[in-house]
Design an enzyme around this catalytic site. Sequence first.
Site, PDB file in Angstrom:
ATOM      1  N   HIS A 157       0.835  -1.218   0.000  1.00  0.00           N
ATOM      2  CA  HIS A 157       0.000   0.000   0.000  1.00  0.00           C
ATOM      3  C   HIS A 157       0.867   1.264   0.000  1.00  0.00           C
ATOM      4  O   HIS A 157       0.431   2.303   0.487  1.00  0.00           O
ATOM      5  CB  HIS A 157      -0.941   0.036   1.212  1.00  0.00           C
ATOM      6  N   SER A 278      14.269  21.254 -16.855  1.00  0.00           N
ATOM      7  CA  SER A 278      13.045  22.007 -17.090  1.00  0.00           C
ATOM      8  C   SER A 278      13.397  23.292 -17.816  1.00  0.00           C
ATOM      9  O   SER A 278      14.492  23.826 -17.660  1.00  0.00           O
ATOM     10  CB  SER A 278      12.377  22.310 -15.746  1.00  0.00           C
ATOM     11  N   LYS A 284      15.565  21.631 -11.610  1.00  0.00           N
ATOM     12  CA  LYS A 284      14.909  20.361 -11.930  1.00  0.00           C
ATOM     13  C   LYS A 284      15.812  19.354 -12.647  1.00  0.00           C
ATOM     14  O   LYS A 284      16.615  19.721 -13.494  1.00  0.00           O
ATOM     15  CB  LYS A 284      13.674  20.602 -12.801  1.00  0.00           C
ATOM     16  N   GLU A 291       8.925   8.250 -17.246  1.00  0.00           N
ATOM     17  CA  GLU A 291       7.554   8.741 -17.426  1.00  0.00           C
ATOM     18  C   GLU A 291       7.042   8.405 -18.824  1.00  0.00           C
ATOM     19  O   GLU A 291       5.883   8.026 -19.008  1.00  0.00           O
ATOM     20  CB  GLU A 291       7.501  10.248 -17.188  1.00  0.00           C
TER      21      GLU A 291
END
Length: 458
Positions: A157, A278, A284, A291
């Site tokens: 979980h 970024s 970043k 992704e």
Amino acid sequence: MADMMWAGRFSKEVDERVNDFNSSISFDARMYKHDIMGSIAHATMLGESGIIEMSESLAIIEGLKGILADLESGELAVDPNAEDIHMFVEAELTERIGYAGKRLHTARSRNDQVALDIRMYLRDEIDSIVKLAESLIETIIKLAEQNMTTIMPGYTHLQRAQPITFAHHVMAYAQMLLRDRERLQDAKKRMNVLPLGSGALASTTYPINRKRVCELLGFDDISQNSLDGVSDRDFCIELANVISILMMHLSRFSEEIVMWCSWEFKFIELDDAFATGSSIMPQKKNPDITELIRGKTGRVYGDLNTLLTMMKGTPLAYNKDMQEDKPAIFDAVDTVKLCLKTFVPMLDTMRVLPENMRNAAAKGFINATDCADYLVKKGLAFRDAYKITGTLVAKCIEKGLTLETLPLSEYKALCETFDNDVYDAINLETCVMQRKADGGPAPECVKAQIEYVKAKLS
Ligand code: ARG
């Protein structure tokens, strides 16, 4: 369009819009090699069986070999105006060798020809996907071998649950990929059946020798029903399904890497060459590759759905709907290869941060089960031990302590059975070392897992 190969029956040229709509050359040109190899085998058999003259057979084979060589060298380009790759090769052959070229299509239809070509094309693609999956497994093994004692929290979980090692965690993916590899090989077995000789749908009246073609092209068997041979695409669907499962595994792994390289986890750091920045936020470092793999997984599921839906309402035998099989299955194949090719070096260069994993493992009471087990080993029933430990955890939370830092007096206040050795029992290293049931995270067991996977690979 007057020179369309099938123009005889028609009194009008095909409307240009229909022509573009109908054409598959933009996506089936990639099968040129397999189309030519299939035609060479067919021509060989036609000659050997006396269906065409031996001299014609030889001329066809020579012509086809020349076309293949010229396509490979770039001397010859596929005509983007051809209807499909089969028509292109045949037209080019006839252009080159004249009359004999027109005899190649004896005892054959484009329906069995295309069914043959996709099978030949995809079985080669399966081999390269298998190789890529194997290199990913090898990379995982390397990562595991470097992290046999790197303690991290195992989760359920997404809550810290029990202590494991990073080696154990990543080796779970090796098992999944091993099954993916097996599924790929299995799909190839069912795909590797020769449909050529099925004709348009009802085989042929010529005395063809299908077994000979089967042997020439390295198929395991010939298809047993001509309608089935030309009209099923279950082998594409099965492959898309297998690839979807493989992508799902890559996507889960990707999701974990996305989390692990966040500041909230910081379990790993991606190499600069495998991360991106970024355009606005200078600080970043983004895990774009993982992704994208997550995103592309959805796209591959789409390909599988395309194929399933395309086939569900088509009566036997061939229908033009089935031309749509290629963009879908090619996209699935291309995508999984691209993902594997990028994922492997990304994983290989990723830096593991063991201290951060260890720190995370120290919080979250992941040794609570071990604390309860300690009492069980001293004679208590597990349910009672569970309750006592739960109360201890609540006490720790209240006092801002961990099970390791809670004084023995507090333990004893709840249960007299506790003694100083409880601190050994809940030591995270001990907790991992003691989980040595087969398949467990103890280094000796992970070593056995690695050996198992290595043996499967060799
Ligand atoms: N381009 C076609 C396909 O990919 C080849 C088979 C065409 N057969 C036909 N009867 N029109 O399916």
